[in-house]
Design an enzyme around this catalytic site. Structure first.
Site, PDB file in Angstrom:
ATOM      1  N   THR A 149       0.826  -1.212   0.000  1.00 15.28           N
ATOM      2  CA  THR A 149       0.000   0.000   0.000  1.00 15.28           C
ATOM      3  C   THR A 149       0.858   1.259   0.000  1.00 15.28           C
ATOM      4  O   THR A 149       1.992   1.245   0.500  1.00 15.28           O
ATOM      5  CB  THR A 149      -0.913   0.000   1.249  1.00 15.28           C
ATOM      6  OG1 THR A 149      -1.501   1.289   1.404  1.00 15.28           O
ATOM      7  CG2 THR A 149      -0.147  -0.324   2.521  1.00 15.28           C
ATOM      8  N   ASP A 150       0.284   2.350  -0.518  1.00 16.21           N
ATOM      9  CA  ASP A 150       0.999   3.638  -0.463  1.00 16.21           C
ATOM     10  C   ASP A 150       1.235   4.102   0.967  1.00 16.21           C
ATOM     11  O   ASP A 150       2.098   4.945   1.225  1.00 16.21           O
ATOM     12  CB  ASP A 150       0.257   4.717  -1.275  1.00 16.21           C
ATOM     13  CG  ASP A 150      -1.153   5.033  -0.797  1.00 16.21           C
ATOM     14  OD1 ASP A 150      -1.604   4.457   0.212  1.00 16.21           O
ATOM     15  OD2 ASP A 150      -1.810   5.879  -1.444  1.00 16.21           O
ATOM     16  N   GLU A 151       0.445   3.550   1.911  1.00 19.22           N
ATOM     17  CA  GLU A 151       0.582   3.997   3.301  1.00 19.22           C
ATOM     18  C   GLU A 151       1.935   3.637   3.908  1.00 19.22           C
ATOM     19  O   GLU A 151       2.316   4.198   4.935  1.00 19.22           O
ATOM     20  CB  GLU A 151      -0.542   3.424   4.170  1.00 19.22           C
ATOM     21  CG  GLU A 151      -1.902   3.920   3.775  1.00 19.22           C
ATOM     22  CD  GLU A 151      -2.909   3.901   4.911  1.00 19.22           C
ATOM     23  OE1 GLU A 151      -2.501   3.753   6.079  1.00 19.22           O
ATOM     24  OE2 GLU A 151      -4.110   4.041   4.622  1.00 19.22           O
ATOM     25  N   TYR A 173      -1.813  -0.240  11.132  1.00 24.76           N
ATOM     26  CA  TYR A 173      -2.056  -0.940   9.861  1.00 24.76           C
ATOM     27  C   TYR A 173      -0.851  -0.781   8.943  1.00 24.76           C
ATOM     28  O   TYR A 173      -0.300  -1.774   8.433  1.00 24.76           O
ATOM     29  CB  TYR A 173      -3.325  -0.403   9.187  1.00 24.76           C
ATOM     30  CG  TYR A 173      -3.389  -0.725   7.705  1.00 24.76           C
ATOM     31  CD1 TYR A 173      -3.631  -2.023   7.255  1.00 24.76           C
ATOM     32  CD2 TYR A 173      -3.203   0.281   6.741  1.00 24.76           C
ATOM     33  CE1 TYR A 173      -3.673  -2.316   5.893  1.00 24.76           C
ATOM     34  CE2 TYR A 173      -3.250  -0.001   5.386  1.00 24.76           C
ATOM     35  CZ  TYR A 173      -3.485  -1.301   4.964  1.00 24.76           C
ATOM     36  OH  TYR A 173      -3.518  -1.582   3.617  1.00 24.76           O
ATOM     37  N   LYS A 177       1.779  -3.522   7.396  1.00 26.12           N
ATOM     38  CA  LYS A 177       1.962  -3.720   5.953  1.00 26.12           C
ATOM     39  C   LYS A 177       3.429  -3.499   5.559  1.00 26.12           C
ATOM     40  O   LYS A 177       3.964  -4.217   4.706  1.00 26.12           O
ATOM     41  CB  LYS A 177       1.056  -2.770   5.168  1.00 26.12           C
ATOM     42  CG  LYS A 177      -0.424  -3.099   5.226  1.00 26.12           C
ATOM     43  CD  LYS A 177      -0.794  -4.440   4.589  1.00 26.12           C
ATOM     44  CE  LYS A 177      -0.609  -4.450   3.087  1.00 26.12           C
ATOM     45  NZ  LYS A 177      -1.099  -5.736   2.512  1.00 26.12           N
TER      46      LYS A 177
END
Ligand code: NAD
Ligand code: DAU
Length: 363
Positions: A149-151, A173, A177
């Site tokens: 994810t971009d996060e 989260y 990830k």
């Protein structure tokens, strides 16, 4: 979206001086939002592929998301209920279906839930990923694709994250990830496992569990319930249609260089208040439904990806935000029988915990 089938065999990839043909893909988390769209897209695109979905069926997993695949692709599609953190379930799936490719979508995915408690996130996004990697390493595999994810880059107040940037996650989260993402890359550097990582931006489309902003606000508006907008509503996300995200993953899987990460971004960034107004406008509902509530703790202000590396492999997103978001909103309006049963039981308990006091004490 181009669904044209590629000339066979699409899955022949270079390996040393020979070529490998990918045939049996394990799609973990395939009963969720993006994984189910990916399974359907791949079965439609490539007649030579077999898809095996391995999914624990957590609150976010839903066999309704895959309901059309059995009659349509009975001989090329199978579903197995199982936990990616359960080594024996994973090894059995590899053996039973001669798995040569893994696309790992399985994850605990909702930031707000990770703030309420991170144990499931560590168990699946970190430990589960490690179990899959060990199975891939010991049994042998042609490709392992990790859906990240971009996060993982953390918030970017200006500019765009490239794949060379350090990972700097800021919520439980995204930290989980990032751990999974880095473990996957470590298995390439350490053991030579043929891995590819994708880092996608905020995704919208059919079959998204109604805890994420788009299906939550759409279904709340359809029920004339308040839309709980966090803080000032000026946070920025980059939005991509789920089929564009899936085709980006397909491109990275087939054409990506092993050991590399690829950003999957549309370039379409919007403030949350804009997304909220577009939902209301599409449904013909008034802005009085917007209720500003206490912000998410540690809320990342903005994400934005530089996706030039994936575009250089030939990938181009096909859908535009201003048309595709209203089309998605209308899908939820027209498919109440899909989402209404989800807004009960565990969902209501979560909703009360997450929003009860926020909605009573709006800002
Ligand atoms: P989702 O929550 O809709 O689905 C997750 C699926 O994983 C569910 O079917 C669930 O049952 C399954 N699952 C959870 N724990 C499992 C376990 N231990 N074993 C087997 N299955 C398990 O998620 P999504 O939005 O479809 O996200 C899919 C992937 O894409 C995730 O890895 C997520 O981090 C990533 N991602 C999502 C977005 C987004 O905007 N939704 C953007 C970028 C990346
Ligand atoms: O960026 C990719 C990520 O996008 C994925 O990795 C995650 O799995 C996915 O959940 C999503 O994370 P976000 O936290 O960005 O998505 P969410 O829909 O929860 O929130 C989007 C924005 O809307 C965010 O700025 C918070 C805000 N929001 C969200 C909810 C649920 C609200 O204002 N109110 C809400 O009730």
């Amino acid at each position: 979206m181009n669904h044209a089938k590629e000339a066979a065999p699409p899955w022949t990839l270079p390996r040393n001086n020979s070529r490998v043909t990918l045939k049996n893909i394990l799609v973990t988390g395939g009963a969720g939002f993006i994984g189910s769209n990916f399974a359907r897209m791949m079965l439609e695109r490539y007649e030579s592929l077999r898809i095996v979905v391995l999914d624990k069926l957590t609150y976010a997993g839903n066999l309704q998301n895959l309901a059309d695949l059995n009659p349509r692709f009975a001989h090329r599609y199978a579903f197995v209920q199982g936990d990616i953190a359960d080594a024996s379930a994973v090894h059995s799936a590899f053996a039973d279906f001669s798995i040569d490719t893994v696309a790992n979508f399985a994850a605990a995915t909702h930031v707000d839930r990770s703030i309420l408690g991170a144990a499931d996130f560590i168990a699946t996004d970190v430990t589960g990923t490690h179990v899959l990697l060990e199975a891939a390493r010991t049994r042998g595999i042609e490709r392992y694709l990790q859906v990240s994810t971009d996060e993982v880059y953390g918030e970017v107040l200006s500019g765009a994250s490239t794949e060379r940037d350090p990972l700097a996650p800021r919520n439980p989260y995204s930290a989980s990830k990032a751990a999974g993402d880095l473990m996957v890359l470590a298995y390439h550097h350490t053991y030579g496992l043929p891995v590819v990582v994708t880092r996608g931006c905020n995704t919208y489309g059919p079959y998204q569990y109604p805890e994420k902003i788009l299906p939550l606000f759409t279904t709340n508006a359809l029920e004339d319930l308040p839309l709980p907008l966090y803080g000032d509503g000026r946070q920025v996300r980059e939005w991509i249609h789920v089929l564009d995200h899936c085709s980006g993953i397909d491109t990275a899987l087939r054409r990506g260089e092993v050991g590399h990460a690829y950003n999957v971004g549309s370039g379409e960034e919007r403030e949350n208040i804009h997304v909220t107004r577009l939902i209301l406008e599409t449904l013909g509902k008034g802005e009085s439904l917007i209720q500003r509530v206490a912000d998410r703790p540690g809320h990342d202000r903005r994400y934005h990806l530089d996706s030039a590396k994936l575009r250089a492999l030939g990938w181009v997103p096909a859908q535009r935000f201003e048309e595709a978001v209203p089309a998605t909103v209308r899908w939820y309006r027209d498919n109440e029988e899909w989402w209404r049963p989800l807004k009960s039981g565990e969902y209501l308990a979560y909703y009360q915990q997450q929003y009860g006091s926020r909605l009573r004490g709006s800002v």
